[in-house]
Design a protein around this motif. Structure first.
Motif, PDB file in Angstrom:
ATOM      1  N   ASN A   1     -22.507  35.375  -2.125  1.00  8.68           N
ATOM      2  CA  ASN A   1     -21.448  35.239  -0.792  1.00  8.68           C
ATOM      3  C   ASN A   1     -22.206  35.644   0.606  1.00  8.68           C
ATOM      4  OD1 ASN A   1     -19.326  35.475   0.925  1.00  8.68           O
ATOM      5  ND2 ASN A   1     -18.239  37.313  -0.020  1.00  8.68           N
ATOM      6  N   GLY A   2     -22.372  35.015   1.323  1.00  8.46           N
ATOM      7  CA  GLY A   2     -22.947  35.250   2.459  1.00  8.46           C
ATOM      8  C   GLY A   2     -22.835  34.135   3.634  1.00  8.46           C
ATOM      9  N   HIS A   3     -22.164  32.754   3.468  1.00  6.72           N
ATOM     10  CA  HIS A   3     -22.121  32.035   4.416  1.00  6.72           C
ATOM     11  C   HIS A   3     -20.609  32.489   5.197  1.00  6.72           C
ATOM     12  CE1 HIS A   3     -24.947  28.921   4.130  1.00  6.72           C
ATOM     13  NE2 HIS A   3     -24.881  28.656   2.811  1.00  6.72           N
ATOM     14  N   SER A   4     -20.585  32.107   6.411  1.00  3.40           N
ATOM     15  CA  SER A   4     -19.316  32.380   7.139  1.00  3.40           C
ATOM     16  C   SER A   4     -18.406  31.126   7.189  1.00  3.40           C
ATOM     17  CB  SER A   4     -19.903  32.894   8.506  1.00  3.40           C
ATOM     18  OG  SER A   4     -20.412  31.951   9.368  1.00  3.40           O
ATOM     19  N   GLY A   5     -18.569  30.255   6.787  1.00  3.66           N
ATOM     20  CA  GLY A   5     -17.745  28.991   6.533  1.00  3.66           C
ATOM     21  C   GLY A   5     -17.818  28.219   5.143  1.00  3.66           C
ATOM     22  N   SER A   6     -17.114  27.302   5.246  1.00  2.45           N
ATOM     23  CA  SER A   6     -17.100  26.264   3.882  1.00  2.45           C
ATOM     24  C   SER A   6     -18.467  26.094   3.326  1.00  2.45           C
ATOM     25  CB  SER A   6     -16.090  25.138   4.045  1.00  2.45           C
ATOM     26  OG  SER A   6     -16.040  24.401   2.949  1.00  2.45           O
ATOM     27  N   VAL A   7     -18.656  26.179   1.941  1.00  3.67           N
ATOM     28  CA  VAL A   7     -19.840  25.809   1.548  1.00  3.67           C
ATOM     29  C   VAL A   7     -19.940  24.266   1.027  1.00  3.67           C
ATOM     30  CG1 VAL A   7     -21.932  26.267  -0.139  1.00  3.67           C
ATOM     31  CG2 VAL A   7     -20.129  28.156   0.773  1.00  3.67           C
ATOM     32  N   ASN A   8     -20.494  23.202   1.506  1.00  4.64           N
ATOM     33  CA  ASN A   8     -20.302  21.940   1.271  1.00  4.64           C
ATOM     34  C   ASN A   8     -21.352  21.416   0.494  1.00  4.64           C
ATOM     35  OD1 ASN A   8     -18.228  22.173   3.540  1.00  4.64           O
ATOM     36  ND2 ASN A   8     -19.969  21.854   4.718  1.00  4.64           N
ATOM     37  N   ALA A   9     -22.307  21.714   0.348  1.00  9.11           N
ATOM     38  CA  ALA A   9     -23.432  21.132  -0.375  1.00  9.11           C
ATOM     39  C   ALA A   9     -24.266  22.130  -1.065  1.00  9.11           C
ATOM     40  CB  ALA A   9     -24.332  20.111   0.307  1.00  9.11           C
ATOM     41  N   VAL A  10     -24.970  21.907  -2.196  1.00  7.43           N
ATOM     42  CA  VAL A  10     -26.125  22.545  -2.865  1.00  7.43           C
ATOM     43  C   VAL A  10     -27.103  22.029  -3.503  1.00  7.43           C
ATOM     44  CG1 VAL A  10     -24.415  24.704  -3.368  1.00  7.43           C
ATOM     45  CG2 VAL A  10     -24.429  23.100  -4.956  1.00  7.43           C
ATOM     46  N   THR A  11     -28.168  22.359  -3.602  1.00  9.72           N
ATOM     47  CA  THR A  11     -29.176  21.814  -4.615  1.00  9.72           C
ATOM     48  C   THR A  11     -30.097  22.758  -5.190  1.00  9.72           C
ATOM     49  OG1 THR A  11     -30.637  20.033  -4.749  1.00  9.72           O
ATOM     50  CG2 THR A  11     -30.905  21.281  -2.796  1.00  9.72           C
ATOM     51  N   ILE A  12     -30.825  22.812  -6.381  1.00  6.52           N
ATOM     52  CA  ILE A  12     -31.598  23.716  -6.741  1.00  6.52           C
ATOM     53  C   ILE A  12     -33.184  22.983  -6.567  1.00  6.52           C
ATOM     54  CG2 ILE A  12     -32.388  24.784  -8.995  1.00  6.52           C
ATOM     55  CD1 ILE A  12     -28.894  23.886  -9.355  1.00  6.52           C
ATOM     56  N   THR A  13     -33.971  23.802  -6.494  1.00  2.67           N
ATOM     57  CA  THR A  13     -35.372  23.383  -6.250  1.00  2.67           C
ATOM     58  C   THR A  13     -35.947  22.823  -7.747  1.00  2.67           C
ATOM     59  OG1 THR A  13     -36.250  25.575  -6.420  1.00  2.67           O
ATOM     60  CG2 THR A  13     -36.131  24.347  -4.286  1.00  2.67           C
ATOM     61  N   ALA A  14     -36.899  21.959  -7.807  1.00  2.00           N
ATOM     62  CA  ALA A  14     -37.309  21.566  -9.157  1.00  2.00           C
ATOM     63  C   ALA A  14     -37.923  22.697 -10.166  1.00  2.00           C
ATOM     64  CB  ALA A  14     -38.365  20.437  -8.909  1.00  2.00           C
ATOM     65  N   ASP A  15     -38.529  23.688  -9.690  1.00  4.63           N
ATOM     66  CA  ASP A  15     -39.044  24.922 -10.337  1.00  4.63           C
ATOM     67  C   ASP A  15     -37.847  25.608 -10.810  1.00  4.63           C
ATOM     68  OD1 ASP A  15     -38.157  26.086  -8.035  1.00  4.63           O
ATOM     69  OD2 ASP A  15     -40.426  26.394  -7.486  1.00  4.63           O
ATOM     70  N   GLY A  16     -36.588  25.537 -10.349  1.00  4.67           N
ATOM     71  CA  GLY A  16     -35.479  26.286 -10.925  1.00  4.67           C
ATOM     72  C   GLY A  16     -35.385  27.684 -10.252  1.00  4.67           C
ATOM     73  N   ARG A  17     -36.269  27.798  -9.331  1.00  7.19           N
ATOM     74  CA  ARG A  17     -36.374  29.378  -8.667  1.00  7.19           C
ATOM     75  C   ARG A  17     -35.405  29.515  -7.477  1.00  7.19           C
ATOM     76  NH1 ARG A  17     -42.334  30.257  -7.301  1.00  7.19           N
ATOM     77  NH2 ARG A  17     -41.268  32.059  -6.368  1.00  7.19           N
ATOM     78  N   ARG A  18     -35.183  28.523  -6.679  1.00  3.41           N
ATOM     79  CA  ARG A  18     -34.207  28.827  -5.533  1.00  3.41           C
ATOM     80  C   ARG A  18     -33.282  27.739  -5.471  1.00  3.41           C
ATOM     81  NH1 ARG A  18     -39.388  28.894  -1.393  1.00  3.41           N
ATOM     82  NH2 ARG A  18     -40.064  27.263  -3.011  1.00  3.41           N
ATOM     83  N   LEU A  19     -32.161  28.212  -4.829  1.00  9.39           N
ATOM     84  CA  LEU A  19     -30.999  27.629  -4.679  1.00  9.39           C
ATOM     85  C   LEU A  19     -30.592  27.445  -3.263  1.00  9.39           C
ATOM     86  CD1 LEU A  19     -27.987  26.547  -5.277  1.00  9.39           C
ATOM     87  CD2 LEU A  19     -27.104  28.859  -5.085  1.00  9.39           C
ATOM     88  N   ILE A  20     -30.503  26.204  -2.400  1.00 12.06           N
ATOM     89  CA  ILE A  20     -30.153  26.005  -1.233  1.00 12.06           C
ATOM     90  C   ILE A  20     -28.858  25.428  -1.003  1.00 12.06           C
ATOM     91  CG2 ILE A  20     -30.874  24.591   0.969  1.00 12.06           C
ATOM     92  CD1 ILE A  20     -33.479  24.971  -2.040  1.00 12.06           C
ATOM     93  N   SER A  21     -28.354  26.192   0.059  1.00 12.03           N
ATOM     94  CA  SER A  21     -26.734  25.670   0.151  1.00 12.03           C
ATOM     95  C   SER A  21     -26.614  25.367   1.717  1.00 12.03           C
ATOM     96  CB  SER A  21     -25.845  26.831  -0.037  1.00 12.03           C
ATOM     97  OG  SER A  21     -26.369  28.048   0.622  1.00 12.03           O
ATOM     98  N   GLY A  22     -25.847  24.295   1.760  1.00 13.52           N
ATOM     99  CA  GLY A  22     -25.270  23.880   3.473  1.00 13.52           C
ATOM    100  C   GLY A  22     -23.993  24.286   3.672  1.00 13.52           C
ATOM    101  N   SER A  23     -23.747  24.644   4.945  1.00 14.38           N
ATOM    102  CA  SER A  23     -22.479  25.188   5.139  1.00 14.38           C
ATOM    103  C   SER A  23     -21.854  24.774   6.294  1.00 14.38           C
ATOM    104  CB  SER A  23     -22.234  27.038   5.296  1.00 14.38           C
ATOM    105  OG  SER A  23     -21.184  27.133   5.687  1.00 14.38           O
ATOM    106  N   SER A  24     -20.509  24.889   6.647  1.00 18.98           N
ATOM    107  CA  SER A  24     -19.738  24.609   7.929  1.00 18.98           C
ATOM    108  C   SER A  24     -20.010  25.397   8.975  1.00 18.98           C
ATOM    109  CB  SER A  24     -18.207  24.393   7.630  1.00 18.98           C
ATOM    110  OG  SER A  24     -17.852  23.427   6.881  1.00 18.98           O
ATOM    111  N   ASP A  25     -20.741  26.601   8.526  1.00 20.57           N
ATOM    112  CA  ASP A  25     -21.361  27.445   9.559  1.00 20.57           C
ATOM    113  C   ASP A  25     -22.580  27.032  10.126  1.00 20.57           C
ATOM    114  OD1 ASP A  25     -23.293  27.937   7.894  1.00 20.57           O
ATOM    115  OD2 ASP A  25     -22.739  29.968   7.096  1.00 20.57           O
TER     116      ASP A  25
END
Length: 998
Positions: free
Chosen positions: A174-198
């Motif tokens: 929980n951290g975005h202030s808007g709708s979360v529209n997209a996610v991807t995981i780095t190939a090493d499996g360590r990090r998650l990246i999310s894109g939002s309406s904020d």
């Protein structure tokens, strides 16, 4: 869930020494406490003292202290439980497999609650209890017994009503202030990246759930993300029509790709990280050079927006799917179209290529999955699972399992070949916009418009799920007087009666054919009335219902005795008078009805809207939202206050009148020689007036401190030249407008906005260039926007005193310093003469039974006198729909809850706002006041239940559920609270740590 007394007491006894030690924590100096909290569990493991390790991590005081300490928090505590995973401990004499399992369940409960406890550590009691009560394990039961003895003010669940550990859900981010529209995981499996309406991207540690940093640069919602195979770069796409390349190590933007004419929907990156492929709502697929940012070529044979794409593992082919159900296969090197698949009959949501690169799986919006051969172009598989409408879908790398985000906000995991469902869960509180599988195939990620991201264990196929009270949303709850029972009403068309002490269901009432929206109980507890979307009210006789034994009940069940018909639309709310004789209902047919409960006879029908009247008194009722202060201004067609509130400007009969706001004294009266179309105030107090008829536009400029008018006039049959005037400077901007409606310039002088021919034209003032053109409703003739670029439209008012013959005049256009509207819309002579209809959402009796207050979808509170059958008072102060209302016991105040996130208390006699409670982050759906009048409990779509001290207006306790909390009730004991969720969960809670006044 009984635990043998011997096991329980033996285990609790082992805590006594530890409890005495924790009491000493407060007496220790802070650095000793810090060292103790950091190192004690680790030292116990290293010294081989596992028994004490088990005790410390099942000790509530230690758990609570470490979470609340500023140097540690929830994640540090979760990591303490990982110490037991050391493989060398497996052969230790004190290693207890069952105790370790109990520790892992406690750790799982903490992990599930982490996103809540990070924001409000005081909810520890409620979160642990709600997730662990279902486990009949000595260590857990002993922990719960400690929790029950807490002196902290909190809401403690009495039943297991939250998602327990051990199931598919791992944690929530929980951290975005808007709708979360997209996610991807780095190939090493360590990090998650999310894109939002904020407009931001966030980078998370996938293992710990920690937010690492944000990437800021897009000027509109982020709609697509992808990461390079070396996990160093992230590419994002946005509604600002650009792609941006980010370096995850430096956290800097490297490149921006500009070339699309519409929103970016999907991004894919070649395995060699040399090319980026982007798909857009402009129906174009662009191929970019990742190193230079240059566009190499585009693929443009799609005829509808392209929503998804992927690149084969050998970087030779691109597969794309579009809104019209078409899939195309392209040669990435030449851009030539190779294959087209047309068997889908709905929008393509995902395309996925198997690791060998010879087969592609596609899934459409009706959850139909098909498999195709890239060698032959033939269809290999058509899944048996269809007609679950989805918003997003993905496939595991072994092409065996589909994860679908359904249109009802649930997740469904199912087998491609058999169509068998592994599990379905409704844990999101909004639409599911994206799903992704981790590289190791063990977990998947879901992103939602509820601003959250959830991590799931894909290896657990038998989901551990709590028992839901109803199969659909719970819309209302009511306590049955003189009993220990509560009744719930649901969208599943049923009512259910529950034992408040045990949470067990006693009866189910069937009779309605549509959603049950409201329920009320007579003061003697003998009858229940329910309100439904089937346009009826049902009256039920509860009868004598004694429980003789735990398993044997009186066979006499509640019976329906009356059906009240008369409303011609759904009935949203119901209330019963204090003497139990009169029933009142509120409906979407814009009426409230009074009924005699004994006979079901309709006594009064009170329409809230009547036929349009030509009798207007040109009166504005204006409330300042911060203070509730009211102004009434008569004989005015337009009204505005300057942003410094120094001047009040009214426009009537082709004159502008300027009054000193503080005294009301008229400062000057300025003539306007033509019909006024609209006007607005800049932040420096300069008034701009626009008046027009046919092809004529007059522009007026006033410096309100000097009252010096100047004007320019221009004519043309088809072309209107608009000139913008500013003090000391003159900026000219020539625009061609046909059928213009309204014109506006932002207070920072950056943007000009014109409404013309059902289009909004946004112009950059510095250059005169068009920024964008937006379609809009032809009924909208006034607009405004703030300096950050958020656009608002206003519907026209119908004006009887029409001064230019045009019936579509917006009566007011009022701005605060940011350009946002801050005063209310105009009132007419009789409030119930509104020419637009409004749904009545809620209704309540006064304690005297002589007045009724109703709340509507049009933000209006109306107090009606039952004797005179007239509206006594109308209050407009909320910005959105009113969902719940009540009178105070003395009848001097009305309390209202709204979709604008607030609860407001109004002084009825003086017609002013007394105070506003503003802690919720989403719609407030219901509230209840304790019998002593000291506490107010509110339920919100932000998934929280809050307890407020009604006298001090302070929040004293909170509880977070797992979906929108729609309703709540409090028992006469003043401590037992029942709340119903949109998910169908029913929470039984006890208010701890407060002195209850009866």
């Amino acid at each position: 869930m009984l635990v043998t007394q011997t096991l329980k007491y033996d285990f609790i006894k082992s805590y006594k020494g530890m409890v005495n030690n924790t009491k000493k924590l407060k007496a220790q100096k802070s650095f000793f406490q810090e060292a103790y909290l950091r190192s004690y569990p680790y030292n116990l493991i290293k010294s081989g003292n596992l028994d004490k390790f088990y005790v410390i991590l099942t000790n509530f005081k230690f758990i609570e202290t470490k979470i609340q300490h500023s140097k540690f928090g929830i994640q540090a505590l979760i990591e303490d439980y990982d110490l037991i995973d050391d493989t060398e401990l497996l052969t230790h004499l004190e290693y207890n497999t069952e105790t370790v399992k109990a520790l892992k369940l406690i750790q799982g409960a903490l992990r599930l609650s982490a996103h809540i406890l990070n924001q409000d550590a005081k909810q520890l009691t409620g979160q642990l209890t709600g997730r662990l009560l279902c486990f009949d394990v000595p260590e857990i039961q002993a922990l719960l017994e400690q929790i029950a003895q807490t002196k902290t003010t909190c809401l403690r669940p009495l039943t297991a009503s939250l998602t327990p550990p051990g199931g598919a859900l791992v944690r929530t981010l929980n951290g975005h202030s808007g709708s979360v529209n997209a996610v991807t995981i780095t190939a090493d499996g360590r990090r998650l990246i999310s894109g939002s309406s904020d407009n931001s991207l966030k980078v998370w540690n996938l293992e710990t759930g920690e937010e690492l940093f944000s990437l800021i640069g897009h000027t509109a919602s982020v709609t697509a993300v992808a990461a390079t195979s070396d996990s160093k770069l992230v590419i994002s796409g946005s509604q600002d029509n650009t792609l941006r390349v980010w370096n995850l190590e430096t956290r800097k933007e490297l490149l921006a790709f500009k070339g699309h004419r519409n929103c970016i929907n999907a991004i894919s990156i070649s395995r060699n990280s040399k090319q980026v492929v982007s798909a857009s709502s402009d129906s174009i697929i662009n191929i970019w050079n990742l190193e230079t940012g240059e566009k190499q070529f585009n693929l443009n044979s799609h005829r509808s927006p392209v929503h998804t794409l992927t690149i084969t593992s050998n970087d030779k082919l691109v597969i794309s799917g579009s809104l019209d159900g078409i899939i195309k296969v392209w040669n990435l090197e030449t851009g030539r179209e190779i294959l087209t698949f047309k068997n889908h009959n709905s929008a393509i949501r995902t395309v996925f290529v198997n690791p060998d690169g010879n087969e592609v799986v596609s899934a459409s919006s009706n959850n139909n999955v098909r498999c195709w051969s890239l060698d032959t172009g033939k269809q290999l598989l058509n899944s048996p699972n269809k007609n679950d409408w989805v918003s997003t879908v993905t496939v595991t790398s072994d092409m065996s399992t589909v994860i679908s985000g359904l249109s009802d906000n649930t997740l469904k995991v199912w087998n491609i070949k058999t169509g068998k469902t592994n599990f379905t869960t409704p844990n999101h509180n909004g639409s599911i916009n994206a799903v992704a599988v981790t590289p190791n195939g063990r977990q998947f990620i879901s992103a939602s418009s509820d601003h959250t991201i959830k991590i799931w264990n894909l290896e657990i196929v038998d989901e551990s799920v709590i028992t839901y009270a109803h199969s659909a949303s719970i819309n209302a709850v009511a306590i049955i007087p003189n009993s220990k029972q509560v009744i719930s009403a649901s969208s599943d068309s049923t009512l259910k009666i529950w034992n408040m002490e045990t949470g067990e269901k006693n009866f189910t009432l069937f009779g309605h054919t549509d959603s049950v929206n409201g329920v009320a109980v007579t003061p003697d507890g003998k009858q229940v009335v329910s309100a439904s979307s089937d346009n009826t009210l049902q009256v039920w006789n509860l009868g004598a219902r004694k429980i003789f034994f735990d398993f044997i009940r009186n066979s006499k069940t509640p019976k329906k005795i009356l059906t009240l018909t008369g409303h011609n639309n759904k009935v949203n709310a119901v209330a019963i008078s204090s003497d139990g004789k009169i029933l009142i209902s509120a409906s979407s047919d814009n009426t409230i009805k009074l009924w005699k409960l004994a006979t079901g006879k309709e006594l009064i029908t009170r329409p809230i809207t009547k036929e349009k009247s030509s009798n207007y008194n040109n009166t504005f009722k204006v409330w300042y939202l911060e203070t509730g202060e009211k102004y009434v201004c008569k004989n005015s067609d337009y009204l505005a206050f300057t942003s410094d509130r120094k001047w009040k400007i009214s426009v009537s009969n082709n004159r502008i009148k300027v009054n000193i706001a503080s005294t009301g004294k008229e400062a000057c009266s300025l003539p306007v020689d033509n019909s006024i179309k609209t006007y607005f105030l800049s932040t420096n107090g300069i008034l701009y007036v626009e008046a027009g008829k046919y092809s004529l536009i007059n522009k007026y400029y006033y410096d309100l401190d000097n009252f010096f008018p100047s004007s320019t006039r221009y004519k043309d049959k088809l072309i209107c030249d608009i000139y913008y005037l500013r003090k000391d400077d003159k900026f000219s901007l020539k625009l061609t407008l046909k059928g213009w409606n309204s014109f506006l310039i932002t207070s920072n002088y950056k943007w000009a906005i014109i409404a013309s021919n059902n289009k909004l034209i946004v112009i950059e003032m510095a250059t005169g260039n068009e920024k964008c053109i937006i379609d809009f409703d032809s009924n909208m003739n006034t607009l405004y926007l703030n300096d950050s670029g958020n656009l608002y439209l206003s519907k026209p008012e119908k004006n009887h005193d029409n001064i230019n013959g045009n019936d579509d005049i917006m009566k007011t256009l009022l701005f605060n310093d940011s350009g946002n509207l801050y005063l209310s819309q105009p009132e007419k002579n009789h409030d119930n003469n509104d020419d637009t209809t409004e749904s009545l959402n809620t209704v309540a009796f006064s304690y005297s039974g002589l007045q009724v207050v109703s709340g509507s979808s049009h933000c209006a509170l109306r107090i009606s006198d039952l004797l005179s059958k007239e509206n006594v008072l109308t209050i407009r102060g909320h910005k959105k729909s009113i969902n719940a209302v009540a009178f105070s016991k003395d009848g001097l105040q009305v309390i209202s809850a709204s979709s604008d996130h607030t609860i407001k208390a109004w002084d009825v006699e003086n017609q002013i706002l007394k105070f506003s409670l503003t802690g919720h982050k989403d719609s407030v759906n219901a509230f209840v006041i304790s019998s002593c009048g000291k506490y107010l409990i509110s339920a919100s779509s932000d998934t929280t239940l809050k307890v407020w001290n009604f006298q001090s207006q302070k929040e004293i306790a909170g509880f977070t559920g797992e979906s929108s909390i729609n309703c709540c009730a409090i028992a006469p004991d003043g401590t037992t609270i029942v709340a119903g969720e949109a998910s169908g969960r029913l929470h039984f809670l006890r208010l701890e740590g407060t002195e209850v006044e009866q």
